[in-house]
Design a protein around this motif. Structure first.
Motif, mmCIF file in Angstrom:
data_model
loop_
_atom_site.group_PDB
_atom_site.id
_atom_site.type_symbol
_atom_site.label_atom_id
_atom_site.label_comp_id
_atom_site.label_asym_id
_atom_site.label_seq_id
_atom_site.Cartn_x
_atom_site.Cartn_y
_atom_site.Cartn_z
ATOM 1 N N VAL A 1 0.835 -1.192 0.000
ATOM 2 C CA VAL A 1 0.000 0.000 0.000
ATOM 3 C C VAL A 1 0.875 1.248 0.000
ATOM 4 C CG1 VAL A 1 -1.670 1.351 1.330
ATOM 5 C CG2 VAL A 1 -1.985 -1.112 1.070
ATOM 6 N N ALA A 2 1.967 1.213 0.758
ATOM 7 C CA ALA A 2 2.891 2.345 0.782
ATOM 8 C C ALA A 2 3.522 2.559 -0.595
ATOM 9 C CB ALA A 2 3.972 2.123 1.835
ATOM 10 N N LEU A 3 3.855 1.462 -1.292
ATOM 11 C CA LEU A 3 4.427 1.575 -2.633
ATOM 12 C C LEU A 3 3.422 2.172 -3.611
ATOM 13 C CD1 LEU A 3 6.332 -1.837 -2.872
ATOM 14 C CD2 LEU A 3 7.361 0.437 -2.724
ATOM 15 N N ILE A 4 2.156 1.754 -3.487
ATOM 16 C CA ILE A 4 1.112 2.324 -4.341
ATOM 17 C C ILE A 4 0.971 3.819 -4.083
ATOM 18 C CG2 ILE A 4 -1.373 2.322 -4.840
ATOM 19 C CD1 ILE A 4 -1.369 -0.670 -4.145
ATOM 20 N N TRP B 1 -5.026 9.193 2.641
ATOM 21 C CA TRP B 1 -4.546 8.026 3.380
ATOM 22 C C TRP B 1 -3.749 7.088 2.475
ATOM 23 C CZ3 TRP B 1 -9.579 6.478 6.462
ATOM 24 C CH2 TRP B 1 -9.780 7.413 7.492
ATOM 25 N N LEU B 2 -4.197 6.933 1.217
ATOM 26 C CA LEU B 2 -3.494 6.057 0.277
ATOM 27 C C LEU B 2 -2.081 6.570 0.025
ATOM 28 C CD1 LEU B 2 -3.528 3.632 -1.665
ATOM 29 C CD2 LEU B 2 -4.437 5.148 -3.429
ATOM 30 N N GLU B 3 -1.945 7.856 -0.249
ATOM 31 C CA GLU B 3 -0.613 8.413 -0.489
ATOM 32 C C GLU B 3 0.257 8.321 0.763
ATOM 33 O OE1 GLU B 3 -0.049 12.189 -2.215
ATOM 34 O OE2 GLU B 3 -0.951 11.650 -4.137
ATOM 35 N N GLN B 4 -0.360 8.373 1.911
ATOM 36 C CA GLN B 4 0.392 8.293 3.160
ATOM 37 C C GLN B 4 0.748 6.852 3.533
ATOM 38 O OE1 GLN B 4 -2.251 10.290 5.870
ATOM 39 N NE2 GLN B 4 -1.438 12.354 5.379
ATOM 40 N N GLY B 5 0.247 5.905 2.774
ATOM 41 C CA GLY B 5 0.564 4.505 3.025
ATOM 42 C C GLY B 5 -0.085 3.935 4.256
ATOM 43 N N ARG B 6 -1.250 4.454 4.608
ATOM 44 C CA ARG B 6 -1.936 3.944 5.791
ATOM 45 C C ARG B 6 -2.470 2.532 5.544
ATOM 46 N NH1 ARG B 6 -5.118 8.569 9.207
ATOM 47 N NH2 ARG B 6 -3.680 10.302 8.853
ATOM 48 N N ASP B 7 -2.881 1.878 6.615
ATOM 49 C CA ASP B 7 -3.348 0.490 6.551
ATOM 50 C C ASP B 7 -4.774 0.439 6.015
ATOM 51 O OD1 ASP B 7 -3.674 -2.187 6.806
ATOM 52 O OD2 ASP B 7 -3.816 -2.210 8.990
ATOM 53 N N ILE B 8 -4.908 0.592 4.702
ATOM 54 C CA ILE B 8 -6.205 0.533 4.045
ATOM 55 C C ILE B 8 -6.138 -0.499 2.925
ATOM 56 C CG2 ILE B 8 -6.852 2.911 4.593
ATOM 57 C CD1 ILE B 8 -5.960 3.709 1.797
ATOM 58 N N LEU C 1 0.459 -4.805 -7.126
ATOM 59 C CA LEU C 1 0.823 -4.464 -5.754
ATOM 60 C C LEU C 1 -0.360 -4.653 -4.807
ATOM 61 C CD1 LEU C 1 2.982 -1.226 -6.196
ATOM 62 C CD2 LEU C 1 3.775 -3.510 -5.567
ATOM 63 N N ALA C 2 -1.565 -4.432 -5.323
ATOM 64 C CA ALA C 2 -2.768 -4.580 -4.498
ATOM 65 C C ALA C 2 -3.317 -6.001 -4.532
ATOM 66 C CB ALA C 2 -3.837 -3.599 -4.962
ATOM 67 N N GLY C 3 -2.672 -6.889 -5.280
ATOM 68 C CA GLY C 3 -3.106 -8.278 -5.327
ATOM 69 C C GLY C 3 -4.142 -8.586 -6.376
ATOM 70 N N TYR C 4 -4.294 -7.686 -7.382
ATOM 71 C CA TYR C 4 -5.277 -7.906 -8.441
ATOM 72 C C TYR C 4 -4.579 -8.315 -9.735
ATOM 73 C CZ TYR C 4 -8.219 -5.241 -5.211
ATOM 74 O OH TYR C 4 -8.890 -4.799 -4.105
#
Length: 289
Positions: free
Chosen positions: A11-14, A60-67, A94-97
């Motif tokens: 998620v942090a890499l994304i 939150w996504l850019e911050q690499g939070r646990d989402i 990266l997201a598993g898709y």
């Protein structure tokens, strides 16, 4: 714990990837005015608005939070960011898709010139290329020596699956035809996936269902297999049994093509037999240029 760390790290890499791409976007190309002297880069709020994604969630996504980003959200962001197919596939992985299915892309049966040159450079090793609907789009002289009909069959019938079930010569050439035919049907279904409803695929399957009961039986079994490298035996009318290694690969710059290359098994007399076949029987290459 380890798996959770990998998910959080991905998620942090994304987030890092989208942050960098956001800064590289040209505002004018997205219909946005320049901000002072700045003509490139979007604010998070603008990405949120253009993608239909909550600003809080995107931050939150850019911050690499646990989402856990959904595929729909990642697809929307990919469109806004103008990601290439490779970039889009990278983010999804990266997201598993799975990578996006380009189901509406047209199928091009002509291969690039450099791909034909590569096949020709293989010289004494039979090789050919098939497109996503398994039309044989290129081959070399050694392939013609092994299977002469590849160069003379009507272009509309030059499909690997069609020839496998309708050409008596090919059936005699492959002594384990029953196994190979079932394997190829299962590999075709696996490779075609969601494109089976497309005209190129549905028409081919319809023709085969009408032409071959054996194909119908294999098709209705719904087998799924990968098109893998393996040892192959060909019973050629000129040089006899040929024990070859089949190598299957996809070019990184042309994922719509699949290359099949045969090399002789060194533990047998295949090298000498293959040289004899290529030296005495191969007509000029006549694959499309």
């Amino acid at each position: 714990m380890g798996e959770a760390w990998v998910v959080m790290r991905n998620v942090a890499l994304i987030g890092d990837f989208f942050r960098v791409r956001r800064g590289q976007l040209v505002r004018a190309e997205l219909g946005l005015p320049a901000e002072g002297r700045r003509t490139s880069g979007l604010r998070r709020e603008e990405v949120s608005y253009l993608s239909g994604v909550s600003i809080t969630w995107y931050t939150w996504l850019e911050q690499g939070r646990d989402i856990t980003p959904s595929r729909q959200v990642l697809d929307a962001l990919a469109r806004t960011m103008r990601l290439s197919a490779a970039e889009h596939a990278y983010v999804l992985s990266l997201a598993g898709y799975a990578a996006p299915q380009l189901a509406t892309d047209p199928i091009h049966h002509a291969v690039p010139a450099h791909m034909q040159q590569f096949l020709d450079a293989l010289a004494g090793y039979p090789a050919y290329a098939i497109t996503s609907d398994w039309w044989i789009s290129a081959w070399n002289t050694a392939c013609v020596a092994l299977y002469p009909n590849i160069a003379t069959v009507a272009a509309a019938d030059r499909n690997l699956l069609w020839l496998l079930f309708t050409d008596p010569y090919l059936r005699e050439l492959v002594p384990d035809w029953e196994f190979i035919s079932r394997h190829n049907v299962a590999a075709f279904r696996a490779k075609a996936g969601p494109r089976l409803a497309d005209p190129h695929f549905s028409q081919l399957v319809g023709r085969l269902l009408n032409a071959s009961e054996t194909f119908r039986t294999a098709w209705e079994s719904h087998g799924i297999e990968a098109l893998t490298s393996r040892e192959r035996l060909f019973r050629h009318p000129v040089v006899g049994d040929l024990h070859l290694e089949q190598h299957s690969m996809v070019p990184s710059d042309h994922s719509d093509l699949h290359l099949v290359i045969y090399t002789p098994m060194r533990s047998r007399d295949a090298p000498a037999r293959l040289r004899q076949l290529v030296d005495t029987r191969a007509p000029p290459t006549t694959s499309p240029r």
